[in-house]
Design an enzyme around this catalytic site. Structure first.
Site, PDB file in Angstrom:
ATOM      1  NE  ARG A  84      -7.058   5.444   2.421  1.00  0.00           N
ATOM      2  CZ  ARG A  84      -7.847   4.551   2.985  1.00  0.00           C
ATOM      3  NH1 ARG A  84      -9.095   4.863   3.239  1.00  0.00           N
ATOM      4  NH2 ARG A  84      -7.403   3.372   3.310  1.00  0.00           N
ATOM      5  CG  ASP A 123      -8.903  -2.933  -4.153  1.00  0.00           C
ATOM      6  OD1 ASP A 123      -8.219  -2.444  -3.238  1.00  0.00           O
ATOM      7  OD2 ASP A 123      -9.815  -3.733  -3.955  1.00  0.00           O
ATOM      8  NE  ARG A 153     -10.073   7.508  -3.264  1.00  0.00           N
ATOM      9  CZ  ARG A 153     -11.381   7.712  -3.215  1.00  0.00           C
ATOM     10  NH1 ARG A 153     -11.922   8.595  -4.004  1.00  0.00           N
ATOM     11  NH2 ARG A 153     -12.124   7.032  -2.381  1.00  0.00           N
ATOM     12  CE1 TYR A 159     -12.949  -7.097   1.744  1.00  0.00           C
ATOM     13  CE2 TYR A 159     -11.400  -8.741   0.929  1.00  0.00           C
ATOM     14  CZ  TYR A 159     -11.696  -7.698   1.779  1.00  0.00           C
ATOM     15  OH  TYR A 159     -10.754  -7.269   2.677  1.00  0.00           O
ATOM     16  NE  ARG A 186      -4.257  -1.590   0.255  1.00  0.00           N
ATOM     17  CZ  ARG A 186      -5.397  -1.468   0.932  1.00  0.00           C
ATOM     18  NH1 ARG A 186      -5.633  -0.410   1.681  1.00  0.00           N
ATOM     19  NH2 ARG A 186      -6.313  -2.394   0.839  1.00  0.00           N
TER      20      ARG A 186
HETATM   21  C1  LIG Z   1      -7.924  -7.084   1.171  1.00  0.00           C
HETATM   22  C2  LIG Z   1      -7.367  -6.156   0.086  1.00  0.00           C
HETATM   23  C3  LIG Z   1      -8.099  -5.133  -0.589  1.00  0.00           C
HETATM   24  N1  LIG Z   1      -7.212  -4.554  -1.479  1.00  0.00           N
HETATM   25  C4  LIG Z   1      -5.974  -5.129  -1.393  1.00  0.00           C
HETATM   26  C5  LIG Z   1      -6.050  -6.165  -0.420  1.00  0.00           C
HETATM   27  C6  LIG Z   1      -4.950  -7.116  -0.061  1.00  0.00           C
HETATM   28  C7  LIG Z   1      -3.928  -6.511   0.822  1.00  0.00           C
HETATM   29  C8  LIG Z   1      -4.430  -6.190   2.230  1.00  0.00           C
HETATM   30  O1  LIG Z   1      -4.785  -7.092   2.957  1.00  0.00           O
HETATM   31  O2  LIG Z   1      -4.452  -4.975   2.529  1.00  0.00           O
HETATM   32  C9  LIG Z   1      -4.771  -4.851  -2.178  1.00  0.00           C
HETATM   33  C10 LIG Z   1      -4.514  -3.480  -2.642  1.00  0.00           C
HETATM   34  N2  LIG Z   1      -5.297  -2.360  -2.539  1.00  0.00           N
HETATM   35  C11 LIG Z   1      -4.677  -1.297  -3.104  1.00  0.00           C
HETATM   36  C12 LIG Z   1      -3.452  -1.733  -3.675  1.00  0.00           C
HETATM   37  C13 LIG Z   1      -2.589  -0.817  -4.528  1.00  0.00           C
HETATM   38  C14 LIG Z   1      -1.174  -0.885  -4.545  1.00  0.00           C
HETATM   39  C15 LIG Z   1      -0.435  -0.562  -3.275  1.00  0.00           C
HETATM   40  O3  LIG Z   1      -0.206  -1.498  -2.483  1.00  0.00           O
HETATM   41  O4  LIG Z   1      -0.001   0.600  -3.099  1.00  0.00           O
HETATM   42  C16 LIG Z   1      -3.329  -3.099  -3.354  1.00  0.00           C
HETATM   43  C17 LIG Z   1      -2.188  -4.050  -3.668  1.00  0.00           C
HETATM   44  C18 LIG Z   1      -5.153   0.083  -3.179  1.00  0.00           C
HETATM   45  C19 LIG Z   1      -6.308   0.511  -2.362  1.00  0.00           C
HETATM   46  N3  LIG Z   1      -7.472  -0.172  -2.059  1.00  0.00           N
HETATM   47  C20 LIG Z   1      -8.314   0.610  -1.344  1.00  0.00           C
HETATM   48  C21 LIG Z   1      -7.692   1.884  -1.159  1.00  0.00           C
HETATM   49  C22 LIG Z   1      -8.322   3.079  -0.473  1.00  0.00           C
HETATM   50  C23 LIG Z   1      -9.240   3.736  -1.435  1.00  0.00           C
HETATM   51  C24 LIG Z   1      -9.324   5.218  -1.243  1.00  0.00           C
HETATM   52  O5  LIG Z   1      -8.423   5.947  -1.671  1.00  0.00           O
HETATM   53  O6  LIG Z   1     -10.356   5.657  -0.692  1.00  0.00           O
HETATM   54  C25 LIG Z   1      -6.446   1.832  -1.790  1.00  0.00           C
HETATM   55  C26 LIG Z   1      -5.430   2.933  -1.928  1.00  0.00           C
HETATM   56  C27 LIG Z   1      -9.689   0.235  -0.888  1.00  0.00           C
HETATM   57  C28 LIG Z   1      -9.865  -1.127  -0.325  1.00  0.00           C
HETATM   58  N4  LIG Z   1      -9.529  -2.302  -0.932  1.00  0.00           N
HETATM   59  C29 LIG Z   1      -9.797  -3.374  -0.112  1.00  0.00           C
HETATM   60  C30 LIG Z   1     -10.398  -2.854   1.058  1.00  0.00           C
HETATM   61  C31 LIG Z   1     -10.853  -3.692   2.230  1.00  0.00           C
HETATM   62  C32 LIG Z   1     -10.449  -1.459   0.915  1.00  0.00           C
HETATM   63  C33 LIG Z   1     -11.080  -0.470   1.881  1.00  0.00           C
HETATM   64  C34 LIG Z   1     -10.251  -0.258   3.088  1.00  0.00           C
HETATM   65  C35 LIG Z   1      -9.147   0.715   2.821  1.00  0.00           C
HETATM   66  O7  LIG Z   1      -9.476   1.805   2.344  1.00  0.00           O
HETATM   67  O8  LIG Z   1      -7.987   0.388   3.108  1.00  0.00           O
HETATM   68  C36 LIG Z   1      -9.539  -4.786  -0.444  1.00  0.00           C
END
Ligand SMILES: Cc1c2[nH]c(c1CCC(=O)O)Cc1[nH]c(c(CCC(=O)O)c1C)Cc1[nH]c(c(CCC(=O)O)c1C)Cc1[nH]c(c(C)c1CCC(=O)O)C2
Length: 347
Positions: free
Chosen positions: A30, A76, A39, A155, A26
């Site tokens: 943010r 994602d 964003r 999910y 990640r």
């Molecule tokens: C379970 C999972 C998800 N997404 C992901 C996982 C596996 C890794 C882990 O366990 O964290 C993987 C993921 N999600 C995102 C990336 C991008 C690349 C990176 O790592 O920088 C990657 C590799 C961006 C993201 N994915 C998400 C955001 C936030 C979105 C925003 O900007 O509002 C980002 C940057 C949204 C997301 N996506 C997911 C959730 C539960 C959420 C909401 C919670 C949160 O906001 O953290 C599912």
């Protein structure tokens, strides 16, 4: 720079490098003001993921600041269910919301034939990032990724984020035939999705099994290790040498069996894994990745430094990639990431 000279590719291929290469789960997101700006410009998160200029820019933002050895595609894991036609939205403050799939009708509404056309913008992002790295950061490796079938199914079946995914785990016991069909569909679509990312320019591929540790040992073998192994076989047929990283989060001691059976060359450790134990138990040819506590990076200072140094000491002499034990969190001060990069680079 010659492809084979990139430090991350060398470590993922089993070389012990010191100081080790690093990137952070990640790392785009943010905690960075420049991310929040783009964003806001994109509107919603799915638009950001499917607008190649913006998604490529976001992927490169942390590389410009910190020079990580790996750039992970900005996307994602839920973009695959989205590409399969499942209704998905990210509600502000609530995380992802999906129309849950709990029966045969829900399963048969998915459209594996639509994955290829729907992922076109994501593949364009991959190509743009690869070109951007060649111009700006030629030592940095582009990592493509997908969720593992079980974690993505969590999910798809529960329909929202959570901490225990009870509906999904119950469905796997109550109707293993239906659940197995969903997992097989995800295995096939994931192979297609990851191979397409490799074709577009991803140089290494990672499978995120964030919820693997919720499973009993028998269910873990069936729904985490076996699907991962099937995906690895599918990828290896077309791309025998591309480095693969698996992240069976919260697997505990089952990480050893995962490392032996899934077929990935690199296994990522979560925050709770003792790196000294893993170094002793996981086969020496397997590269380890991890596992600084994301909260230590929020804290920063001497506490972060001590934690990072103890991980480095445990991994010295073996193929290793420094990373976090889970994703970086929004309250992380960007200057703490810069300080962490300095600690890693001094070994
Ligand atoms: C379970 C999972 C998800 N997404 C992901 C996982 C596996 C890794 C882990 O366990 O964290 C993987 C993921 N999600 C995102 C990336 C991008 C690349 C990176 O790592 O920088 C990657 C590799 C961006 C993201 N994915 C998400 C955001 C936030 C979105 C925003 O900007 O509002 C980002 C940057 C949204 C997301 N996506 C997911 C959730 C539960 C959420 C909401 C919670 C949160 O906001 O953290 C599912």
């Amino acid at each position: 720079m010659e492809h084979a000279q990139k430090p991350l590719l060398r470590a993922l291929s089993g070389e012990a490098l010191w100081p080790p290469p690093f990137w952070l789960m990640r790392q785009a997101g943010r905690y960075l003001p420049e991310y929040r700006e783009l964003r806001a410009q994109a509107g919603d998160f799915i638009s950001l993921c499917t607008t190649p200029e913006l998604a490529a820019e976001v992927t490169l933002q942390p590389i410009r600041r910190y020079g990580m050895d790996g750039a992970i595609l900005f996307s994602d894991i839920l973009m695959l269910p989205w590409a399969l036609g499942q209704e998905l939205r990210y509600a502000e403050g609530e995380g992802p919301l999906l129309a849950p799939i709990r029966d045969a009708a829900g399963l048969s509404a998915l459209r594996p034939d639509m994955v290829r056309p729907n992922i076109a913008p994501i593949l364009e992002t991959v190509a743009r990032v690869r070109a951007g790295l060649a111009a700006e950061a030629p030592r940095t490796t582009l990592i493509g990724f997908a969720g593992s079938p079980f974690t993505v199914a969590c999910y798809m079946v529960d329909g929202k984020g959570g901490k225990d995914f009870a509906e999904t785990r119950r469905l796997a016991y109550v109707d293993p035939l239906l659940f197995g069909k969903l997992i097989r569909l995800l295995v096939d679509s994931t192979v297609e999705y990851l191979l397409a990312q490799a074709e577009a320019g991803a140089e290494a591929l990672m499978l995120f099994d964030s919820w693997a540790g919720l499973l009993s040992p028998a269910q873990f073998r069936r729904w985490s290790i076996e699907p991962a192994a099937a995906i690895v076989r599918g990828i290896r047929k077309a791309r025998p040498d591309i480095p693969l990283i698996g992240f069976p989060r919260l697997a505990g001691p089952l990480i050893v069996e995962y490392a032996d059976r899934a077929g990935v060359g690199t296994v990522a450790m979560d925050t709770g894994m003792d790196p000294r134990w893993a170094a002793a138990q996981v086969a020496p040819g397997v590269t380890l990745q991890g596992n600084l506590d994301p909260q230590a990076v929020v804290a920063g200072g001497a506490a972060m430094e001590a934690e990072a140094r103890s991980i480095l000491a445990a991994m010295r002499g073996r193929p290793f990639v420094f990373n976090l034990g889970h994703g970086i969190v929004p309250p992380t001060p960007p200057e703490h990431v810069a300080a962490l990069a300095r600690v890693i680079r001094t070994g």
